[in-house]
Design an enzyme around this catalytic site. Structure first.
Site, mmCIF file in Angstrom:
data_model
loop_
_atom_site.group_PDB
_atom_site.id
_atom_site.type_symbol
_atom_site.label_atom_id
_atom_site.label_comp_id
_atom_site.label_asym_id
_atom_site.label_seq_id
_atom_site.Cartn_x
_atom_site.Cartn_y
_atom_site.Cartn_z
ATOM 1 N N CYS A 103 13.628 10.018 8.313
ATOM 2 C CA CYS A 103 13.411 9.537 9.679
ATOM 3 C C CYS A 103 14.667 9.651 10.531
ATOM 4 O O CYS A 103 14.604 9.936 11.717
ATOM 5 C CB CYS A 103 12.934 8.101 9.643
ATOM 6 S SG CYS A 103 13.905 7.098 8.524
ATOM 7 N N LYS A 106 0.874 -1.186 0.000
ATOM 8 C CA LYS A 106 0.000 0.000 0.000
ATOM 9 C C LYS A 106 0.909 1.233 0.000
ATOM 10 O O LYS A 106 1.472 1.601 1.022
ATOM 11 C CB LYS A 106 -0.871 -0.021 1.274
ATOM 12 C CG LYS A 106 -2.186 0.719 1.184
ATOM 13 C CD LYS A 106 -2.110 2.188 0.847
ATOM 14 C CE LYS A 106 -1.881 3.088 2.040
ATOM 15 N NZ LYS A 106 -1.746 4.516 1.639
ATOM 16 N N GLU A 120 9.489 15.099 16.326
ATOM 17 C CA GLU A 120 9.986 14.986 14.957
ATOM 18 C C GLU A 120 9.295 16.042 14.097
ATOM 19 O O GLU A 120 8.073 16.009 13.946
ATOM 20 C CB GLU A 120 9.680 13.583 14.408
ATOM 21 C CG GLU A 120 10.220 13.374 13.024
ATOM 22 C CD GLU A 120 10.040 11.941 12.532
ATOM 23 O OE1 GLU A 120 8.914 11.428 12.569
ATOM 24 O OE2 GLU A 120 11.045 11.343 12.106
ATOM 25 N N GLY A 126 1.924 3.893 13.299
ATOM 26 C CA GLY A 126 2.637 2.644 13.618
ATOM 27 C C GLY A 126 1.972 1.885 14.752
ATOM 28 O O GLY A 126 1.841 0.659 14.706
ATOM 29 N N GLY A 135 6.551 5.042 8.924
ATOM 30 C CA GLY A 135 5.725 6.242 9.004
ATOM 31 C C GLY A 135 5.728 6.802 10.413
ATOM 32 O O GLY A 135 6.704 6.655 11.150
ATOM 33 N N SER A 136 4.597 7.409 10.798
ATOM 34 C CA SER A 136 4.526 8.097 12.090
ATOM 35 C C SER A 136 4.325 7.108 13.238
ATOM 36 O O SER A 136 3.839 5.988 13.038
ATOM 37 C CB SER A 136 3.364 9.095 12.064
ATOM 38 O OG SER A 136 2.155 8.394 11.887
ATOM 39 N N GLU A 157 9.200 1.131 11.428
ATOM 40 C CA GLU A 157 10.270 2.136 11.376
ATOM 41 C C GLU A 157 9.578 3.488 11.485
ATOM 42 O O GLU A 157 8.895 3.924 10.562
ATOM 43 C CB GLU A 157 11.034 1.957 10.057
ATOM 44 C CG GLU A 157 12.426 2.514 10.125
ATOM 45 C CD GLU A 157 12.448 3.913 9.611
ATOM 46 O OE1 GLU A 157 12.203 4.833 10.425
ATOM 47 O OE2 GLU A 157 12.679 4.090 8.413
HETATM 48 P P1 NDP Z 1 1.547 8.129 8.306
HETATM 49 O O1 NDP Z 1 2.299 7.342 9.288
HETATM 50 O O2 NDP Z 1 0.134 8.414 8.624
HETATM 51 O O3 NDP Z 1 1.595 7.438 6.855
HETATM 52 C C1 NDP Z 1 2.505 6.439 6.460
HETATM 53 C C2 NDP Z 1 1.783 5.384 5.652
HETATM 54 O O4 NDP Z 1 0.766 4.782 6.461
HETATM 55 C C3 NDP Z 1 1.052 5.914 4.420
HETATM 56 O O5 NDP Z 1 1.052 4.939 3.401
HETATM 57 C C4 NDP Z 1 -0.354 6.099 4.956
HETATM 58 O O6 NDP Z 1 -1.344 6.137 3.955
HETATM 59 C C5 NDP Z 1 -0.497 4.860 5.810
HETATM 60 N N1 NDP Z 1 -1.552 4.925 6.820
HETATM 61 C C6 NDP Z 1 -2.174 6.022 7.316
HETATM 62 N N2 NDP Z 1 -3.098 5.662 8.228
HETATM 63 C C7 NDP Z 1 -3.069 4.303 8.314
HETATM 64 C C8 NDP Z 1 -3.774 3.339 9.080
HETATM 65 N N3 NDP Z 1 -4.708 3.695 9.956
HETATM 66 N N4 NDP Z 1 -3.473 2.033 8.920
HETATM 67 C C9 NDP Z 1 -2.519 1.658 8.050
HETATM 68 N N5 NDP Z 1 -1.821 2.533 7.287
HETATM 69 C C10 NDP Z 1 -2.079 3.841 7.410
HETATM 70 O O7 NDP Z 1 2.387 9.469 8.085
HETATM 71 P P2 NDP Z 1 1.936 10.845 7.432
HETATM 72 O O8 NDP Z 1 2.052 10.734 5.964
HETATM 73 O O9 NDP Z 1 0.605 11.257 7.972
HETATM 74 O O10 NDP Z 1 3.066 11.839 7.986
HETATM 75 C C11 NDP Z 1 2.957 12.366 9.296
HETATM 76 C C12 NDP Z 1 4.275 12.330 10.009
HETATM 77 O O11 NDP Z 1 4.746 10.980 10.075
HETATM 78 C C13 NDP Z 1 5.424 13.067 9.345
HETATM 79 O O12 NDP Z 1 5.416 14.433 9.639
HETATM 80 C C14 NDP Z 1 6.620 12.378 9.953
HETATM 81 O O13 NDP Z 1 6.900 12.918 11.213
HETATM 82 C C15 NDP Z 1 6.155 10.946 10.107
HETATM 83 N N6 NDP Z 1 6.657 10.116 8.988
HETATM 84 C C16 NDP Z 1 7.762 9.375 9.236
HETATM 85 C C17 NDP Z 1 8.315 8.641 8.215
HETATM 86 C C18 NDP Z 1 9.544 7.835 8.464
HETATM 87 O O14 NDP Z 1 10.354 7.675 7.552
HETATM 88 N N7 NDP Z 1 9.690 7.243 9.635
HETATM 89 C C19 NDP Z 1 7.775 8.652 6.855
HETATM 90 C C20 NDP Z 1 6.572 9.438 6.717
HETATM 91 C C21 NDP Z 1 6.062 10.143 7.761
HETATM 92 P P3 NDP Z 1 -1.802 7.561 3.338
HETATM 93 O O15 NDP Z 1 -0.665 8.046 2.546
HETATM 94 O O16 NDP Z 1 -2.965 7.200 2.550
HETATM 95 O O17 NDP Z 1 -2.122 8.454 4.504
#
Ligand code: NDP
Length: 490
Positions: free
Chosen positions: A294, A185, A394, A243, A238-239, A260
Site C-alpha cells: 500500500c 476474515k 494505485e 473500504g 484493502g481497496s 488502510e
Molecule cells: P479488496 O479490498 O476487495 O479485498 C480486501 C479484503 O476485503 C479481502 O479480505 C476481501 O475478501 C474483503 N472484501 C471484499 N469485498 C468485501 C465486502 N464487500 N465487505 C467486506 N470485505 C470485503 O481488494 P482486492 O483483493 O480485490 O484487491 C484489489 C485492489 O485493492 C488491489 O489491486 C490494490 O490496489 C488494493 N489493495 C490494497 C491493499 C492495501 O494494502 N491497502 C491490500 C489489498 C488490495 P476476498 O479476499 O474474499 O475478496
C-alpha cells in the site's frame, strides 16, 4: 513441478477449517475455496467459504469470551499470554514462513521477516496491557472523577492478501491488549497463515472464543462481519472501493473503523541527492513484494537535471533483478493471482496506448520452472504526465512512474495532487528542503533519505482516501478502547 509439490508436502497438514469458539469447524454444507501457490500454480489446500451464519456464530463466541474468560483475566496475565503467543509464533518461524511463501509468493526472506514482525506485534503490545492507565480530572473538593480505558467489545478484522500474517497481528495485537475479542476474515487468496496463527494462540493459552477465524468470500463473510450489529469496531485493509462499503456497513450500527486503503506515494529525488544511496532505495520502495504494498513509492518525482543519470542507473539495476519462486529467495516473486496480473498488465498496456514509454518491463514474464506463475517484469515508465492514470491510480504491481519536476515546490504540488495520502519519501542532502517537504506533503508517514525506514512501532495510516485511523505503535491502541469517566459526589 515435483519440487513445488515436495515443498507443499514439507509444510505438513494445512488448516482446512473455520475456527470458532476454539472449535475447528468443517461444515459439509459450506462451499470450499481453493488456495494455490501463485508462483507454480500448485494447489495448496482449501478452506470453507464461511456463511453469514458462520459469522453470527463467530461473533457470538467472541461476545461470550469478552464477558467470560477473557474479561476475567487480569491485565498482567493477559500480557503474559500475549507475550507467550508472540514467542510461540517465533518458535514456529520455519513452517509459518514456508506456508506464507507458498500461499502468497513472497521471497522466503520476506516471509521470515514477516513472521518475526508478527511475533513482535504480540510482544510489543503485551508490554502495554498493564500500563493502559486512566486519568483523574479535578472537579473540586466535593467530587472525585477518574477515567478508565475499557474494551470496545468484539472487533472485526478484514485482512488483505499482500502481507497476510502481519496484517492479522497488526490489528490483533492492539485489539487483544485492550481486552477486546476478535473475528477475523482472511483474504480468499491467502487464508492459511491466519489459521496457523490462531492454532498457535490456542497452544499459548489464549482462551476459546477470544480469536475466531471465518474464511470466505468478501461479499458474503466480509460483508456480514462489517454489518454485524455486535461488532463494535472494524479494522480493514484493502481497496478504496471495498473500504467505503465496509465503512457504510459499519455506519449502519455506529461501529468505528480503522481503514488502510492504499496509496500512490510520491518519492522525490532532488538534484543534490546521494544517488548511490537513492537508487537501491527507490527500487526497494517500489518493487518490494512485487509492488503489492500500500505504501509503495510508486510515483518518482525527479529533479529534471538528474533524470537521465538516475533513470539509466535504475534501468540497469531493475533489469538485473531476478524473478523466481519465493523458495529460491529471488529479488521478486510473482503477483498474487491471475486477476492481479491482468489488472497490472492492463495498466501498462493502456499507458503504452497513450504513448507512455517504458524504459524497462511493462509486460508479464515467464519464469523457467514456474510457467504457471503470475510474474510481471519490474517496470519503469518515463515522463508520465502527472494527471495520467499511471500517475494517479494505485497499480499494486511493480510499476514505477517517473515524473520530472523543476523544483521542490513543484514536487510538493504534484505530490499533493492525489486522492491518496499514505506515505511519501525524499532524497536530498539539504535538511531544509527535506523538512519543508516533510511538513508540506499530505501523507501519514514521511521518509527522508531512506524509504520505509520506520518500523512497526511507528504510527502508520493515511490521509484523504488512504484511510481513517492509525495502526502500529501506541497510536493503534486508540481505536480499541473507550474512555469511561466515573464521577463520585462525596
Ligand atoms: P479488496 O479490498 O476487495 O479485498 C480486501 C479484503 O476485503 C479481502 O479480505 C476481501 O475478501 C474483503 N472484501 C471484499 N469485498 C468485501 C465486502 N464487500 N465487505 C467486506 N470485505 C470485503 O481488494 P482486492 O483483493 O480485490 O484487491 C484489489 C485492489 O485493492 C488491489 O489491486 C490494490 O490496489 C488494493 N489493495 C490494497 C491493499 C492495501 O494494502 N491497502 C491490500 C489489498 C488490495 P476476498 O479476499 O474474499 O475478496
Amino acid at each position: 513441478m515435483t519440487r513445488w509439490n515436495d515443498a507443499v508436502n514439507q509444510a505438513g497438514e494445512l488448516p482446512d477449517f473455520l475456527y470458532i469458539d476454539g472449535q475447528r469447524v468443517r461444515d459439509a454444507l459450506l462451499d470450499v475455496i481453493e488456495t494455490h501457490d501463485p508462483a507454480s500454480g500448485v494447489l495448496l489446500g482449501s478452506v470453507p467459504a464461511g456463511s453469514r451464519q458462520s459469522i453470527d456464530d463467530a461473533v457470538a463466541a467472541a461476545r461470550a469470551a469478552l464477558h467470560g474468560p477473557w474479561g476475567d483475566i487480569n491485565p498482567r496475565e493477559r500480557g503474559r499470554l500475549m507475550w507467550r503467543a508472540g514467542e510461540a509464533i517465533r518458535d514456529q518461524i520455519d513452517r509459518l514462513a514456508l506456508v506464507e511463501t507458498l500461499d502468497s509468493g513472497k521471497p522466503m526472506r520476506d516471509a521470515r521477516a514477516g513472521v518475526e514482525r508478527t511475533a513482535d506485534y504480540f510482544c510489543y503490545y503485551a508490554g502495554i496491557v498493564d500500563k493502559l492507565e486512566g486519568t483523574t480530572v479535578p472537579l473540586g473538593r466535593d467530587k472525585i472523577c477518574f477515567t478508565e480505558k475499557v474494551p470496545i467489545g468484539v472487533t472485526g478484522h478484514i485482512i488483505p492478501w499482500n502481507v497476510p500474517i502481519n496484517m492479522v497481528a497488526r490489528g490483533l495485537g492492539p485489539a487483544l491488549a485492550c481486552g477486546n475479542t476478535a473475528v477475523i476474515k482472511p483474504a480468499e487468496d491467502t487464508p492459511l497463515s491466519a489459521l496457523m496463527v490462531v492454532e498457535i494462540l490456542e497452544q499459548a493459552g489464549i482462551p476459546p472464543g477470544v480469536v475466531n477465524i471465518v474464511t470466505g468470500h468478501g461479499a458474503v463473510a466480509g460483508q456480514a462481519l462489517a454489518e454485524h450489529p455486535d461488532v463494535r469496531h472494524v479494522t480493514f485493509t484493502g481497496s478504496v472501493a471495498t473500504g467505503k462499503s465496509v465503512m457504510i456497513a459499519a455506519a449502519q450500527h455506529i461501529a468505528s473503523v480503522t481503514l488502510e486503503l492504499g496509496g500512490k506515494s510520491p518519492h522525490v529525488i532532488m538534484a543534490d541527492a546521494d544517488l548511490d544511496r537513492a537508487v537501491p532505495d527507490i527500487l526497494k520502495a517500489v518493487f518490494s513484494n512485487s509492488g503489492q504494498i500500500c505504501s509503495a513509492g510508486s510515483r518518482l518525482l525527479v529533479e529534471r537535471g538528474i533524470q537521465d543519470e538516475l533513470v539509466t542507473a535504475l534501468v540497469a539495476k531493475s533489469e538485473a533483478l531476478r524473478l523466481g519462486h519465493g523458495l529460491d529467495d529471488p529479488d521478486m516473486g510473482p503477483l498474487i493471482s491471475a486477476r492481479q496480473l491482468n489488472a497490472v498488465t492492463g495498466f501498462a498496456e493502456r499507458a503504452m496506448q497513450r504513448g507512455i514509454e517504458f524504459a524497462s518491463g511493462g509486460k508479464p514474464v515467464i519464469v523457467e520452472g514456474c510457467e504457471q506463475g503470475h510474474f510481471f517484469a519490474p517496470s519503469i515508465a518515463l515522463n508520465v504526465p502527472a494527471d495520467d492514470e499511471l500517475a494517479r491510480d494505485e497499480v499494486f504491481g511493480p510499476v514505477l512512474s517517473v515524473i520530472p519536476v523543476d523544483s521542490l515546490e513543484q514536487a510538493i504540488e504534484i505530490g499533493n495532487d492525489s486522492d491518496y495520502g499514505l506515505a511519501a519519501g525524499i532524497h536530498t542532502r539539504d535538511i531544509s528542503k527535506a523538512m519543508r517537504y516533510a511538513r508540506a506533503i499530505e501523507a501519514g508517514q514521511v521518509y527522508i533519505n531512506g524509504y520505509h525506514a520506520a518500523g512497526d512501532t511507528v504510527p502508520f495510516g493515511g490521509m484523504k482516501h488512504s484511510g481513517v485511523g492509525r495502526e502500529k505503535g501506541l497510536a493503534a491502541l486508540d481505536a480499541y478502547y473507550e474512555v469511561k469517566s466515573i464521577t463520585v459526589s462525596l
